[in-house]
Design a protein around this motif. Structure first.
Motif, short mmCIF file in Angstrom:
data_model
loop_
_atom_site.label_atom_id
_atom_site.label_comp_id
_atom_site.label_asym_id
_atom_site.label_seq_id
_atom_site.Cartn_x
_atom_site.Cartn_y
_atom_site.Cartn_z
N VAL A 131 42.41 20.51 65.70
CA VAL A 131 43.74 20.87 65.99
C VAL A 131 43.61 21.41 67.48
O VAL A 131 44.96 20.38 68.09
N LEU A 132 42.62 22.43 67.86
CA LEU A 132 43.36 22.63 68.97
C LEU A 132 42.96 21.39 69.75
O LEU A 132 43.02 21.28 71.33
N GLU A 133 41.46 20.95 69.91
CA GLU A 133 41.20 19.51 70.56
C GLU A 133 42.36 18.30 70.20
O GLU A 133 42.43 18.33 71.77
N ALA A 134 42.98 17.77 69.30
CA ALA A 134 44.08 17.20 69.88
C ALA A 134 45.40 17.89 70.38
O ALA A 134 46.23 16.95 70.99
N LEU A 135 45.38 19.11 71.30
CA LEU A 135 46.62 19.68 71.71
C LEU A 135 46.11 19.50 72.71
O LEU A 135 46.37 20.59 73.65
N GLY A 136 44.68 19.36 73.55
CA GLY A 136 44.39 19.52 74.77
C GLY A 136 43.38 20.40 75.69
O GLY A 136 43.13 20.74 76.73
N PHE A 137 42.38 21.45 73.46
CA PHE A 137 41.92 22.46 74.32
C PHE A 137 40.63 21.80 74.76
O PHE A 137 39.85 21.05 74.27
N ASN A 138 39.65 22.58 74.82
CA ASN A 138 39.09 22.41 75.84
C ASN A 138 37.38 22.63 74.75
O ASN A 138 37.36 23.62 74.01
N ILE A 139 36.89 22.06 73.96
CA ILE A 139 36.06 22.39 72.55
C ILE A 139 34.90 21.40 72.35
O ILE A 139 35.11 20.40 72.19
N THR A 140 34.22 22.21 72.82
CA THR A 140 32.71 21.64 72.82
C THR A 140 31.76 21.30 71.82
O THR A 140 32.33 22.15 70.56
N GLN A 141 31.29 20.75 71.93
CA GLN A 141 30.41 20.06 70.72
C GLN A 141 29.29 21.62 69.44
O GLN A 141 29.36 21.36 68.25
N GLU A 142 29.49 22.77 70.51
CA GLU A 142 28.30 23.29 70.48
C GLU A 142 29.22 24.45 69.82
O GLU A 142 28.67 24.90 68.39
N ALA A 143 31.20 24.53 69.86
CA ALA A 143 31.35 25.18 69.07
C ALA A 143 31.89 25.11 67.47
O ALA A 143 31.89 25.67 67.42
N LEU A 144 32.03 23.43 67.83
CA LEU A 144 32.20 23.12 66.73
C LEU A 144 30.87 23.38 65.15
O LEU A 144 31.15 23.02 64.27
N ALA A 145 30.15 22.71 66.11
CA ALA A 145 28.48 22.60 65.34
C ALA A 145 28.46 24.42 64.83
O ALA A 145 28.51 25.08 63.90
N ARG A 146 28.43 24.65 65.64
CA ARG A 146 29.21 27.18 65.23
C ARG A 146 29.70 26.71 64.23
O ARG A 146 29.59 28.47 63.43
N ASP A 147 31.02 26.47 64.27
CA ASP A 147 31.50 26.94 63.20
C ASP A 147 31.65 26.34 62.31
O ASP A 147 31.58 27.26 61.27
N GLU A 148 31.08 25.23 62.03
CA GLU A 148 30.95 24.93 60.75
C GLU A 148 29.24 25.25 60.27
O GLU A 148 29.72 25.91 59.29
N ALA A 149 28.28 25.82 60.81
CA ALA A 149 27.50 27.27 60.30
C ALA A 149 28.20 28.13 60.20
O ALA A 149 27.37 28.76 58.95
N SER A 150 29.11 28.89 60.51
CA SER A 150 29.69 29.95 60.19
C SER A 150 31.02 30.30 58.64
O SER A 150 30.23 31.29 57.96
N VAL A 151 30.34 28.48 58.50
CA VAL A 151 31.15 28.49 56.87
C VAL A 151 30.14 28.47 56.23
O VAL A 151 30.08 28.73 54.79
N ASP A 152 28.87 27.78 56.55
CA ASP A 152 28.17 27.68 55.32
C ASP A 152 27.77 29.13 55.17
O ASP A 152 27.42 29.54 54.24
N ALA A 153 27.97 30.16 56.75
CA ALA A 153 27.32 30.98 56.48
C ALA A 153 27.69 32.14 55.28
O ALA A 153 27.28 32.70 54.18
N LEU A 154 29.28 31.96 55.60
CA LEU A 154 30.20 32.94 54.41
C LEU A 154 30.11 32.36 53.43
O LEU A 154 30.32 33.30 52.20
N THR A 155 29.83 30.81 52.87
CA THR A 155 29.25 30.69 51.65
C THR A 155 27.86 31.04 51.16
O THR A 155 28.10 31.52 49.80
#
Length: 258
Positions: A131-155
């Protein structure tokens, strides 16, 4: 005063009601109605939840694509139109993504109109990077990968085997912060606007999703936000000192909404 309460993925309204019972029982502000609502999709239990709570379990999506999050936001808009208005939103984990996405989209689409809530309370919260990306925020591929990895770590840290073998020691924190300070993580996402209403951010120092909670806080106007870090994981600890601190912050948000 009316508070809309949005639970985390794979839990339910009843679970969130139980998780916040100590906080609500200690509020000194009277005449507050808490509306705990189930998400629109029935799903499987979040890791470890079925050890303590009976089904059914609900969520807002299975995979956090842009389309799925926007669909959940539309569902929330319809719910508010039918059951609202609400003064405050209180949310946990996935529920916070829905609530923050609604507030950010409102800021983009209808900045001259009153927001859907006068204050927001985010517990173990996060934002939707899509959503942030669609709204014009600067979201890097690194940030996206880090976010997915943190979800996996939570699981992994929240599952039954971790609970049984390690108990509270299962929470290892967010290794994906990579040595950055809390301030650096809060300021990571730069965009055209911020959430302007008063916000409360409660997060765990050992939560594998700590970075996501800090990023959400950074998307909210600094002069209107209050943050509290407890020593636990992706949870709402019920110790007396933590409950007292969270209750104080919830009351601060409610007072703004009065």
């Amino acid at each position: 005063m009316r508070v809309l309460c949005l639970h985390g993925k794979g839990t339910s309204a009843k679970v969130f009601e139980s998780q916040t019972s100590n906080i609500r029982s200690q509020l000194s502000i009277g005449n507050v109605q808490f509306d705990f609502v189930n998400g629109p999709n029935e799903t499987t239990a979040a890791p470890g939840v079925d050890m303590f709570y009976q089904p059914p379990y609900y969520g807002f999506w299975e995979k956090a694509t842009l389309e799925a999050v926007l669909k959940a936001v539309d569902w929330l808009k319809e719910y508010i139109a039918k059951k609202g208005p609400y003064d405050v939103v209180m949310s946990f984990s996935q529920g916070s993504i829905v609530a923050s996405s609604l507030l950010l989209l409102h800021q983009k689409e209808s900045p001259d109109q009153p927001p859907p809530f006068k204050a927001g309370i985010f517990i173990c919260g996060a934002s939707s990077l899509r959503v942030l990306e669609a709204l014009g925020f600067n979201i890097t591929q690194e940030a996206l990968a880090r976010d997915e990895a943190s979800v996996d770590a939570l699981t992994k840290q929240a599952d039954v085997s971790s609970i049984m073998s390690q108990g509270a020691e299962r929470w290892k924190g967010d290794s994906f912060m990579q040595g950055r300070s809390e301030e650096e993580v809060r300021d990571e996402f730069q965009g055209p606007f911020k959430i302007q209403i008063p916000t409360v951010h409660v997060y765990g120092a050992k939560d594998p999703r700590l970075g996501a909670s800090l990023q959400l806080a950074g998307l909210c106007e600094s002069k209107n936000r209050r943050c509290y870090s407890h020593q636990g994981g992706h949870e709402i600890p019920r110790t007396s000192n933590v409950t007292a601190m969270i209750t104080d912050m919830v009351e601060w948000a409610l007072e703004f909404a009065e």
